[in-house]
Design a protein around this motif. Structure first.
Motif, PDB file in Angstrom:
ATOM      1  N   GLN A   1       0.838  -1.219   0.000  1.00 49.57           N
ATOM      2  CA  GLN A   1       0.000   0.000   0.000  1.00 49.57           C
ATOM      3  C   GLN A   1       0.865   1.258   0.000  1.00 49.57           C
ATOM      4  O   GLN A   1       0.457   2.292  -0.541  1.00 49.57           O
ATOM      5  N   VAL A   2       2.039   1.167   0.597  1.00 52.87           N
ATOM      6  CA  VAL A   2       2.966   2.309   0.604  1.00 52.87           C
ATOM      7  C   VAL A   2       3.536   2.513  -0.805  1.00 52.87           C
ATOM      8  O   VAL A   2       3.591   3.636  -1.315  1.00 52.87           O
ATOM      9  N   VAL A   3       3.925   1.418  -1.432  1.00 48.83           N
ATOM     10  CA  VAL A   3       4.492   1.497  -2.784  1.00 48.83           C
ATOM     11  C   VAL A   3       3.458   2.055  -3.758  1.00 48.83           C
ATOM     12  O   VAL A   3       3.753   2.948  -4.569  1.00 48.83           O
ATOM     13  N   ARG A   4       2.224   1.551  -3.667  1.00 46.84           N
ATOM     14  CA  ARG A   4       1.173   2.024  -4.592  1.00 46.84           C
ATOM     15  C   ARG A   4       0.946   3.527  -4.434  1.00 46.84           C
ATOM     16  O   ARG A   4       0.834   4.261  -5.414  1.00 46.84           O
ATOM     17  N   ALA A   5       0.922   3.981  -3.168  1.00 44.63           N
ATOM     18  CA  ALA A   5       0.677   5.410  -2.925  1.00 44.63           C
ATOM     19  C   ALA A   5       1.834   6.256  -3.458  1.00 44.63           C
ATOM     20  O   ALA A   5       1.623   7.309  -4.064  1.00 44.63           O
ATOM     21  N   ALA A   6       3.057   5.774  -3.270  1.00 46.21           N
ATOM     22  CA  ALA A   6       4.224   6.531  -3.760  1.00 46.21           C
ATOM     23  C   ALA A   6       4.191   6.603  -5.284  1.00 46.21           C
ATOM     24  O   ALA A   6       4.497   7.648  -5.870  1.00 46.21           O
ATOM     25  N   CYS A   7       3.809   5.497  -5.923  1.00 42.54           N
ATOM     26  CA  CYS A   7       3.755   5.484  -7.399  1.00 42.54           C
ATOM     27  C   CYS A   7       2.673   6.428  -7.908  1.00 42.54           C
ATOM     28  O   CYS A   7       2.855   7.102  -8.921  1.00 42.54           O
ATOM     29  N   GLU A   8       1.554   6.472  -7.187  1.00 43.13           N
ATOM     30  CA  GLU A   8       0.487   7.426  -7.527  1.00 43.13           C
ATOM     31  C   GLU A   8       1.029   8.855  -7.454  1.00 43.13           C
ATOM     32  O   GLU A   8       0.826   9.663  -8.354  1.00 43.13           O
ATOM     33  N   GLY A   9       1.769   9.146  -6.378  1.00 45.01           N
ATOM     34  CA  GLY A   9       2.270  10.501  -6.145  1.00 45.01           C
ATOM     35  C   GLY A   9       3.271  10.957  -7.191  1.00 45.01           C
ATOM     36  O   GLY A   9       3.291  12.120  -7.573  1.00 45.01           O
ATOM     37  N   LYS A  10       4.115  10.030  -7.653  1.00 44.80           N
ATOM     38  CA  LYS A  10       5.165  10.458  -8.603  1.00 44.80           C
ATOM     39  C   LYS A  10       4.736  10.254 -10.059  1.00 44.80           C
ATOM     40  O   LYS A  10       5.522  10.511 -10.976  1.00 44.80           O
ATOM     41  N   ALA A  11       3.500   9.814 -10.264  1.00 47.03           N
ATOM     42  CA  ALA A  11       3.038   9.502 -11.623  1.00 47.03           C
ATOM     43  C   ALA A  11       3.319  10.655 -12.578  1.00 47.03           C
ATOM     44  O   ALA A  11       3.157  11.827 -12.228  1.00 47.03           O
ATOM     45  N   GLY A  12       3.766  10.322 -13.778  1.00 48.57           N
ATOM     46  CA  GLY A  12       4.008  11.346 -14.788  1.00 48.57           C
ATOM     47  C   GLY A  12       5.370  12.016 -14.658  1.00 48.57           C
ATOM     48  O   GLY A  12       5.686  12.925 -15.417  1.00 48.57           O
ATOM     49  N   THR A  13       6.185  11.601 -13.695  1.00 49.09           N
ATOM     50  CA  THR A  13       7.530  12.178 -13.533  1.00 49.09           C
ATOM     51  C   THR A  13       8.565  11.070 -13.736  1.00 49.09           C
ATOM     52  O   THR A  13       8.216   9.893 -13.851  1.00 49.09           O
ATOM     53  N   ASP A  14       9.846  11.451 -13.747  1.00 40.10           N
ATOM     54  CA  ASP A  14      10.907  10.464 -13.941  1.00 40.10           C
ATOM     55  C   ASP A  14      11.424   9.876 -12.629  1.00 40.10           C
ATOM     56  O   ASP A  14      12.351   9.067 -12.638  1.00 40.10           O
ATOM     57  N   LEU A  15      10.859  10.313 -11.499  1.00 39.20           N
ATOM     58  CA  LEU A  15      11.325   9.790 -10.203  1.00 39.20           C
ATOM     59  C   LEU A  15      11.075   8.292 -10.120  1.00 39.20           C
ATOM     60  O   LEU A  15       9.982   7.822 -10.442  1.00 39.20           O
ATOM     61  N   LYS A  16      12.085   7.539  -9.701  1.00 42.13           N
ATOM     62  CA  LYS A  16      11.920   6.080  -9.543  1.00 42.13           C
ATOM     63  C   LYS A  16      11.714   5.756  -8.065  1.00 42.13           C
ATOM     64  O   LYS A  16      12.460   6.238  -7.205  1.00 42.13           O
ATOM     65  N   ILE A  17      10.698   4.941  -7.799  1.00 41.55           N
ATOM     66  CA  ILE A  17      10.411   4.519  -6.434  1.00 41.55           C
ATOM     67  C   ILE A  17      11.108   3.176  -6.176  1.00 41.55           C
ATOM     68  O   ILE A  17      10.853   2.185  -6.877  1.00 41.55           O
ATOM     69  N   LEU A  18      11.983   3.164  -5.170  1.00 42.51           N
ATOM     70  CA  LEU A  18      12.687   1.934  -4.798  1.00 42.51           C
ATOM     71  C   LEU A  18      12.151   1.454  -3.453  1.00 42.51           C
ATOM     72  O   LEU A  18      12.027   2.247  -2.513  1.00 42.51           O
ATOM     73  N   ALA A  19      11.856   0.162  -3.362  1.00 39.08           N
ATOM     74  CA  ALA A  19      11.260  -0.389  -2.151  1.00 39.08           C
ATOM     75  C   ALA A  19      12.325  -1.048  -1.274  1.00 39.08           C
ATOM     76  O   ALA A  19      13.185  -1.781  -1.766  1.00 39.08           O
ATOM     77  N   VAL A  20      12.222  -0.772   0.016  1.00 42.25           N
ATOM     78  CA  VAL A  20      13.064  -1.451   1.009  1.00 42.25           C
ATOM     79  C   VAL A  20      12.312  -2.708   1.420  1.00 42.25           C
ATOM     80  O   VAL A  20      11.133  -2.642   1.766  1.00 42.25           O
ATOM     81  N   THR A  21      12.975  -3.848   1.387  1.00 48.97           N
ATOM     82  CA  THR A  21      12.303  -5.118   1.686  1.00 48.97           C
ATOM     83  C   THR A  21      12.324  -5.388   3.183  1.00 48.97           C
ATOM     84  O   THR A  21      11.359  -5.101   3.885  1.00 48.97           O
ATOM     85  N   VAL A  22      13.434  -5.946   3.686  1.00 54.50           N
ATOM     86  CA  VAL A  22      13.634  -6.118   5.126  1.00 54.50           C
ATOM     87  C   VAL A  22      14.965  -5.447   5.433  1.00 54.50           C
ATOM     88  O   VAL A  22      15.971  -5.777   4.799  1.00 54.50           O
TER      89      VAL A  22
END
Ligand code: C5P
Length: 231
Positions: free
Chosen positions: A93-114
């Motif tokens: 849910q955090v990843v989805r929200a971040a992707c929504e927020g940066k949509a349309g830009t070149d920012l890449k969202i990287l996820a921390v696992t553990v």
């Protein structure tokens, strides 16, 4: 232009030290990571300056975790800075929200696992389900990528198994915990050399102390790049 597979972690307390270091490194590195330790020391201003004035790429390592609306707003705000990478925790849910927020830009969202500082006892304390920590890491990586993450942060020991996931095709793997042959380990335990990390599937390696603590940080950065496999 230097090899942007190397990301130098600017783990110094403030913008003054950060700029000094970037100037000493010069064209030996083109990609920098700014994290929480420098946030109150002008980290965002430095990020802006590195990107806008000095033409460097910037990885903002904030490891965000919050409710969806707040994550979305944070990612939208950070995307306006025209930076390159932003970390969030890998909960879908955090990843989805971040992707929504940066949509349309070149920012890449990287996820921390553990977080690599956690062991099984810590996961128990956090009520994380039983099981091998590597399996949980792999499962979290797969879920974060399914949720839309552009990539994941992984220890070099996990890079190969994450690279083998079908969900990881075309996505980024970024690995800290990298030590050039013969360098001091510091508090890093599960390490690999620059060559091994990239050979195992990392697109970028993050190296901090072996470069910023070196007498000649530019030479240290060049030595790391020299260890990378040919592109
Ligand atoms: O100095 P060193 O090369 O160990 O720095 C590695 C950088 O990567 C630091 O900024 C550290 O916070 C970060 N990091 C890490 N391990 C993780 C996630 C981030 O070492 N699992």
């Amino acid at each position: 232009m230097s090899d942007d597979r190397l990301i130098v972690a600017l783990d110094v307390p403030n913008v003054v030290h950060g700029l000094d270091l970037v100037q000493r490194i010069g064209d030996a590195a083109s990609f920098y990571k700014i994290g929480l330790g420098m946030l109150t020391g002008g980290g965002l201003a430095l990020a802006n300056e590195l990107k806008g004035e000095l033409g460097k790429r910037v990885f903002l390592d904030l490891k965000l975790f919050d409710i969806g609306a707040t994550i979305e707003a944070a990612a939208r705000g950070i995307a306006r800075y025209d930076l390159d990478f932003l970390t969030v925790h890998g909960d879908p849910q955090v990843v989805r929200a971040a992707c929504e927020g940066k949509a349309g830009t070149d920012l890449k969202i990287l996820a921390v696992t553990v977080l690599t500082s956690l062991d099984r006892a810590d996961l128990d304390a956090n009520l994380i389900k039983p099981g091998d920590i590597h399996d949980i890491t792999l499962e979290r990586a797969a879920r974060a990528l399914e949720a839309g993450a552009d990539g994941v942060i992984a220890s070099p020991q996990e890079a190969a198994m994450i690279r083998a996931l079908p969900q990881a095709r075309g996505r980024l793997i970024v690995t800290p915990g990298v030590r050039p042959a013969g360098a001091a380990l510091g508090d890093q335990k599960r390490i690999a050399t620059p060559h091994q990390a990239v050979a195992d599937g990392a697109d970028h390696i993050v190296v901090g102390r072996p470069i910023w603590q070196a007498d000649d940080p530019a030479a240290a950065a060049r030595a790391v790049i020299a260890e990378l496999p040919a592109r």
